[in-house]
Design an enzyme around this catalytic site. Sequence first.
Site, PDB file in Angstrom:
ATOM      1  N   ASP A 164      -9.769  24.691  -3.156  1.00 35.56           N
ATOM      2  CA  ASP A 164     -11.010  24.144  -2.636  1.00 35.56           C
ATOM      3  C   ASP A 164     -11.572  25.068  -1.557  1.00 35.56           C
ATOM      4  O   ASP A 164     -10.821  25.825  -0.928  1.00 35.56           O
ATOM      5  CB  ASP A 164     -10.771  22.755  -2.040  1.00 35.56           C
TER       6      ASP A 164
ATOM      7  N   TYR B  21       2.602  24.686  -0.365  1.00 34.23           N
ATOM      8  CA  TYR B  21       1.478  24.513   0.561  1.00 34.23           C
ATOM      9  C   TYR B  21       1.981  24.150   1.949  1.00 34.23           C
ATOM     10  O   TYR B  21       3.010  23.472   2.107  1.00 34.23           O
ATOM     11  CB  TYR B  21       0.560  23.386   0.095  1.00 34.23           C
TER      12      TYR B  21
ATOM     13  N   ASP C 179     -10.752  14.788   2.032  1.00 26.73           N
ATOM     14  CA  ASP C 179     -10.494  15.881   2.964  1.00 26.73           C
ATOM     15  C   ASP C 179     -11.582  15.926   4.032  1.00 26.73           C
ATOM     16  O   ASP C 179     -12.509  15.092   4.037  1.00 26.73           O
ATOM     17  CB  ASP C 179     -10.353  17.228   2.241  1.00 26.73           C
TER      18      ASP C 179
ATOM     19  N   ARG D 257      -4.559  16.701  -1.578  1.00 26.54           N
ATOM     20  CA  ARG D 257      -5.349  15.730  -0.806  1.00 26.54           C
ATOM     21  C   ARG D 257      -5.144  14.307  -1.319  1.00 26.54           C
ATOM     22  O   ARG D 257      -5.277  13.342  -0.556  1.00 26.54           O
ATOM     23  CB  ARG D 257      -6.828  16.104  -0.780  1.00 26.54           C
TER      24      ARG D 257
END
Length: 285
Positions: free
Chosen positions: A43, A71, A85, A176
């Site tokens: 993203d 991550y 988010d 997310r």
Amino acid sequence: MSSPAAEGLLLIDKPAGITSHDAVAIVRRTTEVKKVGHAGTLDPMATGLLVLGLGRATRLLRFLGDLPKTYEGTFRLGVETNTLDAEGDMTGESPVAVTEAQVVRAMAAKLGESSQTPPAFSAVKVGGRPLYDAARRGEMLRAEPRTVRIDRFDLIERNGVDVDFVAVVSGGTYVRVLAADVGSALGCGAHLTRLRRTAIGPFAVEDASPPDEAGDLLPLERAVAHLPRLELEPEEARVARHGSILGPTGIEGPYAVFDPDGALVAIYRDDGPKARPEMVLAGLG
């Protein structure tokens, strides 16, 4: 590295504020290579590792899809957004009265295999339309749930309502959504405020370069290094270069076949009593 004939894998450290498509466009300009693709979208808010394929390597990117992704990030408890988010609009706010132990338990509950529905604001297509396009127009399309696997989801540090974490997940997982699920389980809501991809399988962000400073290309073979490897005899290699059927090997799943000189020829898969090519590299540009 700047040559229209360049091919291989390129590791890019995507900055915040640009899309994965933007990063690909920058690399095209920097390298003068027209055929560039990426494995695994990030993203705009997210930073970190993008694995790009140049030239024939674009054909091999799909074999990276099953590699685990690592991550590091932060989610904020008590606030929900429509995008899950920090780039979205706030849709709810709740007091946060949970202990660190409760957060850890809620995160641990996400480990293993489960079904996850892609968020409304995502690039997944339904009926040929990206979900984010419909969501921006006020239409609520729903993608089919997918099976994801969470191998690690650890709390690193909690600072008030902000929770720093590290996660190792299967390809196709939306982090997310994990953050929002934890907030929902705790009864206060949550949204992702920071995300950085540090690894895709054996590829690490420490070895990556900014999009406009393209580094050294990795050879085609690195894209399939995680697949079983089969060395062919000269006559078998000649047949494989033409995409012809070979005898079965008994190897489960796709496997990479190489000629006697160690060059990658094709990707094959056993189909009953025969081995059929999924992809032939010879002669492809």
